[in-house]
Design a protein around this motif. Structure first.
Motif, PDB file in Angstrom:
ATOM      1  N   PRO A 181      -2.579   8.417 -22.511  1.00 47.64           N
ATOM      2  CA  PRO A 181      -3.299   7.223 -21.906  1.00 47.64           C
ATOM      3  C   PRO A 181      -2.740   6.286 -22.096  1.00 47.64           C
ATOM      4  CG  PRO A 181      -4.494   8.074 -23.787  1.00 47.64           C
ATOM      5  CD  PRO A 181      -3.470   9.182 -23.485  1.00 47.64           C
ATOM      6  N   VAL A 182      -1.737   5.933 -23.207  1.00 47.49           N
ATOM      7  CA  VAL A 182      -0.985   4.853 -23.337  1.00 47.49           C
ATOM      8  C   VAL A 182       0.001   4.784 -22.455  1.00 47.49           C
ATOM      9  CG1 VAL A 182       0.390   3.739 -25.205  1.00 47.49           C
ATOM     10  CG2 VAL A 182      -1.513   5.094 -25.883  1.00 47.49           C
ATOM     11  N   CYS A 183       0.781   6.074 -22.050  1.00 47.15           N
ATOM     12  CA  CYS A 183       1.813   6.003 -21.032  1.00 47.15           C
ATOM     13  C   CYS A 183       1.103   5.575 -19.744  1.00 47.15           C
ATOM     14  CB  CYS A 183       2.570   7.226 -21.097  1.00 47.15           C
ATOM     15  SG  CYS A 183       3.537   7.580 -22.513  1.00 47.15           S
ATOM     16  N   SER A 184       0.104   6.131 -19.404  1.00 47.37           N
ATOM     17  CA  SER A 184      -0.586   5.856 -18.130  1.00 47.37           C
ATOM     18  C   SER A 184      -0.730   4.476 -18.020  1.00 47.37           C
ATOM     19  CB  SER A 184      -1.707   6.609 -18.051  1.00 47.37           C
ATOM     20  OG  SER A 184      -2.567   6.392 -16.857  1.00 47.37           O
ATOM     21  N   ASP A 185      -1.108   3.746 -19.009  1.00 50.04           N
ATOM     22  CA  ASP A 185      -1.494   2.204 -18.732  1.00 50.04           C
ATOM     23  C   ASP A 185      -0.127   1.490 -18.836  1.00 50.04           C
ATOM     24  OD1 ASP A 185      -4.334   2.570 -19.421  1.00 50.04           O
ATOM     25  OD2 ASP A 185      -4.521   2.117 -21.642  1.00 50.04           O
ATOM     26  N   ALA A 186       0.795   1.865 -19.546  1.00 51.33           N
ATOM     27  CA  ALA A 186       1.970   1.314 -19.201  1.00 51.33           C
ATOM     28  C   ALA A 186       2.595   1.416 -18.151  1.00 51.33           C
ATOM     29  CB  ALA A 186       3.018   1.893 -20.128  1.00 51.33           C
ATOM     30  N   VAL A 187       2.625   2.681 -17.155  1.00 46.57           N
ATOM     31  CA  VAL A 187       3.082   2.768 -15.947  1.00 46.57           C
ATOM     32  C   VAL A 187       2.358   1.876 -15.119  1.00 46.57           C
ATOM     33  CG1 VAL A 187       3.260   4.487 -14.210  1.00 46.57           C
ATOM     34  CG2 VAL A 187       4.027   5.005 -16.316  1.00 46.57           C
ATOM     35  N   GLN A 188       0.903   1.800 -15.156  1.00 45.81           N
ATOM     36  CA  GLN A 188      -0.006   1.231 -14.342  1.00 45.81           C
ATOM     37  C   GLN A 188       0.230  -0.568 -14.471  1.00 45.81           C
ATOM     38  OE1 GLN A 188      -3.293   2.203 -12.371  1.00 45.81           O
ATOM     39  NE2 GLN A 188      -2.554   0.050 -11.490  1.00 45.81           N
ATOM     40  N   ARG A 189       0.560  -0.859 -15.543  1.00 43.89           N
ATOM     41  CA  ARG A 189       1.032  -2.181 -15.733  1.00 43.89           C
ATOM     42  C   ARG A 189       2.303  -2.546 -14.865  1.00 43.89           C
ATOM     43  NH1 ARG A 189      -1.071  -1.615 -20.713  1.00 43.89           N
ATOM     44  NH2 ARG A 189       1.371  -1.305 -21.740  1.00 43.89           N
ATOM     45  N   ASN A 190       3.394  -1.656 -14.994  1.00 44.90           N
ATOM     46  CA  ASN A 190       4.574  -1.980 -14.579  1.00 44.90           C
ATOM     47  C   ASN A 190       4.490  -1.794 -12.754  1.00 44.90           C
ATOM     48  OD1 ASN A 190       7.487  -1.692 -15.080  1.00 44.90           O
ATOM     49  ND2 ASN A 190       7.419  -0.277 -13.648  1.00 44.90           N
ATOM     50  N   ASP A 232       1.695  -2.501 -10.986  1.00 38.03           N
ATOM     51  CA  ASP A 232       0.771  -3.731 -10.542  1.00 38.03           C
ATOM     52  C   ASP A 232       1.740  -4.964 -10.665  1.00 38.03           C
ATOM     53  OD1 ASP A 232      -1.537  -2.276 -10.513  1.00 38.03           O
ATOM     54  OD2 ASP A 232      -2.315  -2.959 -12.503  1.00 38.03           O
ATOM     55  N   HIS A 233       2.792  -5.015 -11.716  1.00 39.74           N
ATOM     56  CA  HIS A 233       3.737  -6.124 -11.646  1.00 39.74           C
ATOM     57  C   HIS A 233       4.681  -5.934 -10.366  1.00 39.74           C
ATOM     58  CE1 HIS A 233       6.095  -9.373 -13.397  1.00 39.74           C
ATOM     59  NE2 HIS A 233       7.337  -8.547 -13.421  1.00 39.74           N
ATOM     60  N   GLN A 285       0.849  -1.155   0.078  1.00 37.10           N
ATOM     61  CA  GLN A 285      -0.098   0.010   0.057  1.00 37.10           C
ATOM     62  C   GLN A 285       0.959   1.371  -0.080  1.00 37.10           C
ATOM     63  OE1 GLN A 285      -0.498  -2.579   2.008  1.00 37.10           O
ATOM     64  NE2 GLN A 285      -2.441  -3.470   1.280  1.00 37.10           N
ATOM     65  N   GLU A 286       1.908   0.949   0.832  1.00 34.95           N
ATOM     66  CA  GLU A 286       2.940   2.233   0.892  1.00 34.95           C
ATOM     67  C   GLU A 286       3.335   2.709  -0.544  1.00 34.95           C
ATOM     68  OE1 GLU A 286       4.780   3.035   4.834  1.00 34.95           O
ATOM     69  OE2 GLU A 286       4.981   0.871   4.355  1.00 34.95           O
ATOM     70  N   ILE A 287       4.024   1.574  -1.249  1.00 34.33           N
ATOM     71  CA  ILE A 287       4.584   1.720  -2.694  1.00 34.33           C
ATOM     72  C   ILE A 287       3.666   2.352  -3.491  1.00 34.33           C
ATOM     73  CG2 ILE A 287       5.531   0.638  -4.468  1.00 34.33           C
ATOM     74  CD1 ILE A 287       6.745  -1.476  -2.399  1.00 34.33           C
ATOM     75  N   LYS A 288       2.453   1.722  -3.634  1.00 34.42           N
ATOM     76  CA  LYS A 288       1.456   2.219  -4.405  1.00 34.42           C
ATOM     77  C   LYS A 288       1.072   3.509  -4.109  1.00 34.42           C
ATOM     78  CE  LYS A 288      -3.216   0.916  -6.194  1.00 34.42           C
ATOM     79  NZ  LYS A 288      -4.025   0.002  -5.919  1.00 34.42           N
ATOM     80  N   SER A 289       0.819   3.968  -2.834  1.00 32.81           N
ATOM     81  CA  SER A 289       0.634   5.448  -2.594  1.00 32.81           C
ATOM     82  C   SER A 289       1.768   6.322  -3.344  1.00 32.81           C
ATOM     83  CB  SER A 289       0.662   5.776  -1.061  1.00 32.81           C
ATOM     84  OG  SER A 289       0.308   6.811  -0.724  1.00 32.81           O
ATOM     85  N   ILE A 290       3.066   6.139  -2.855  1.00 33.56           N
ATOM     86  CA  ILE A 290       3.937   6.884  -3.469  1.00 33.56           C
ATOM     87  C   ILE A 290       3.915   6.922  -5.042  1.00 33.56           C
ATOM     88  CG2 ILE A 290       6.612   7.152  -3.231  1.00 33.56           C
ATOM     89  CD1 ILE A 290       6.483   5.906  -0.654  1.00 33.56           C
ATOM     90  N   ASP A 311       2.662  -6.895  -7.316  1.00 32.27           N
ATOM     91  CA  ASP A 311       2.574  -8.335  -7.536  1.00 32.27           C
ATOM     92  C   ASP A 311       3.817  -9.174  -6.597  1.00 32.27           C
ATOM     93  OD1 ASP A 311       1.037 -10.849  -7.751  1.00 32.27           O
ATOM     94  OD2 ASP A 311       2.466 -11.029  -9.426  1.00 32.27           O
ATOM     95  N   LEU A 312       4.914  -8.815  -7.367  1.00 35.44           N
ATOM     96  CA  LEU A 312       6.045  -9.544  -6.870  1.00 35.44           C
ATOM     97  C   LEU A 312       6.605  -9.257  -5.467  1.00 35.44           C
ATOM     98  CD1 LEU A 312       8.185  -9.097 -10.168  1.00 35.44           C
ATOM     99  CD2 LEU A 312       6.946 -11.038  -9.219  1.00 35.44           C
ATOM    100  N   TRP A 313       6.330  -7.940  -5.211  1.00 35.54           N
ATOM    101  CA  TRP A 313       6.587  -7.651  -3.860  1.00 35.54           C
ATOM    102  C   TRP A 313       5.673  -8.088  -2.915  1.00 35.54           C
ATOM    103  CZ3 TRP A 313      10.801  -6.204  -1.549  1.00 35.54           C
ATOM    104  CH2 TRP A 313      10.888  -5.353  -0.226  1.00 35.54           C
ATOM    105  N   SER A 314       4.549  -8.287  -3.031  1.00 32.99           N
ATOM    106  CA  SER A 314       3.641  -9.063  -2.059  1.00 32.99           C
ATOM    107  C   SER A 314       3.825 -10.483  -1.807  1.00 32.99           C
ATOM    108  CB  SER A 314       2.186  -8.977  -2.635  1.00 32.99           C
ATOM    109  OG  SER A 314       1.968  -9.727  -3.818  1.00 32.99           O
ATOM    110  N   GLN A 315       4.602 -11.047  -2.821  1.00 34.51           N
ATOM    111  CA  GLN A 315       5.137 -12.318  -2.447  1.00 34.51           C
ATOM    112  C   GLN A 315       6.580 -12.618  -1.677  1.00 34.51           C
ATOM    113  OE1 GLN A 315       4.906 -14.475  -6.481  1.00 34.51           O
ATOM    114  NE2 GLN A 315       3.494 -13.108  -7.106  1.00 34.51           N
ATOM    115  N   MET A 316       7.086 -11.375  -1.562  1.00 29.87           N
ATOM    116  CA  MET A 316       8.200 -11.602  -0.846  1.00 29.87           C
ATOM    117  C   MET A 316       8.179 -12.092   0.497  1.00 29.87           C
ATOM    118  SD  MET A 316      11.297 -10.988  -2.444  1.00 29.87           S
ATOM    119  CE  MET A 316      12.228 -10.618  -0.977  1.00 29.87           C
TER     120      MET A 316
END
Length: 309
Positions: free
Chosen positions: A285-294, A296-297, A268-273, A300-305
């Motif tokens: 919008p294309v850049c926004s989608d790319a940043v959003q996907r990055n 989210d990825h 939550q902290e990472i997402k907020s920052i 997702d990986l950090w939550s598994q740590m």
């Protein structure tokens, strides 16, 4: 019914019907208390702390069950009641203990929560000593399913390093694992470990904590310093300077997380920052989608740590 109790130099006796006039009476342990099964019957033994003379109404069988020394040798001369719950003369046993520490100790024996009394790590340290003194095992009294263990974990939320140090000192694996999660969330904890802390923690638990910290910091850096992949060709709404601006903003936000936040930084902290610094300022919008996907990825990986030792 015949008297089935012996006497000792720390003991006195009174009939079950006696009206007691102690200097202080425990609010948790008295004749009006509701005790858990299997100790739902009236208390049959009274413990009085000195020098405050605070009385605790308890049960013989709870004090001796699992104790390997008859409750610190105090009950060696007391025979068990023939029929728990029936009226009898109740022994009064005097103990030279701090009443607050002793109260929290008895609460743990009965598998209650002591949060009402707000014990800190220092109090729990005294309680652990009482557990051993009166013949019990710390990991048995404070088993992971007990109310006392939950009290320890709640205290670790605000006193992370102190609780981890206590757990390590007692080789209390389950508590050390739970406390380590909160140690990670405090910035510069590893750097601020004193020589006294290190000596009390011991090499094994200290190494495990450092390894957890370093592994997570390295992985966080690895995840966040990979920039999002933006579109290559210019569009009417987004030319190369705009894309470079997005990458610059992302790099600054990611760098802040890596260098300023603790190894226990949450998803939550990472997402907020990240979103707080760049998510709302991207017009393409294309850049926004790319940043959003990055992002989210990364999340997702950090939550598994792994976040405990």
């Amino acid at each position: 019914m015949s008297d089935d109790l012996g006497a000792s130099k720390n003991s006195a006796y009174a009939p079950a019907t006696t009206v007691y006039h102690f200097q202080n009476l425990s609010t948790a342990f008295n004749d009006s208390s509701s005790f858990p099964q299997p100790y739902h019957y009236p208390p049959d033994i009274i413990l009085v702390t000195r020098p405050t003379y605070t009385a605790f109404f308890t049960h013989y069988h709870r004090l001796v069950t699992e104790s390997n020394n008859q409750f610190g040798r105090l009950l060696e001369s007391c025979k068990p009641p023939n029929d728990p719950g029936l009226p009898r003369r109740r022994p009064i046993i005097y103990v030279d203990e701090n009443e607050h520490h002793f109260n929290c100790f008895l609460i743990a024996l009965y598998n209650w929560s002591s949060q009402l009394y707000k014990p800190d790590t220092g109090v729990f340290s005294h309680v652990f000593n009482l557990v051993i003194k009166y013949g019990f095992k710390v990991r048995s009294v404070f088993s992971p399913s007990s109310g006392g263990f939950q009290d320890l974990v709640r205290t670790a939320e605000t006193e992370a390093l102190r609780m981890y140090t206590l757990a390590a000192h007692w080789d209390f694996e389950e508590l050390a694992v739970s406390a380590s999660r909160y140690v990670l969330r405090v910035a510069d904890t590893i750097q601020n470990i004193t020589d006294d802390h290190a000596e009390t923690i011991g090499p094994r638990y200290l190494l495990r904590l450092i390894q957890l910290h370093e592994t997570r910091k390295a992985r966080l850096k690895e995840l966040l310093l990979i920039p999002p992949t933006l579109h290559v060709d210019d569009t009417p709404a987004c030319a190369r300077p705009q894309r470079l601006s997005v990458l610059r903003a992302y790099g600054l936000a990611a760098g802040y997380v890596v260098w300023e936040k603790a190894a226990g930084v949450t998803v939550q902290e990472i997402k907020s920052i990240l979103f707080g610094n760049i998510g709302t300022s991207i017009s393409c919008p294309v850049c926004s989608d790319a940043v959003q996907r990055n992002i989210d990825h990364v999340l997702d990986l950090w939550s598994q740590m792994k976040d405990t030792i």
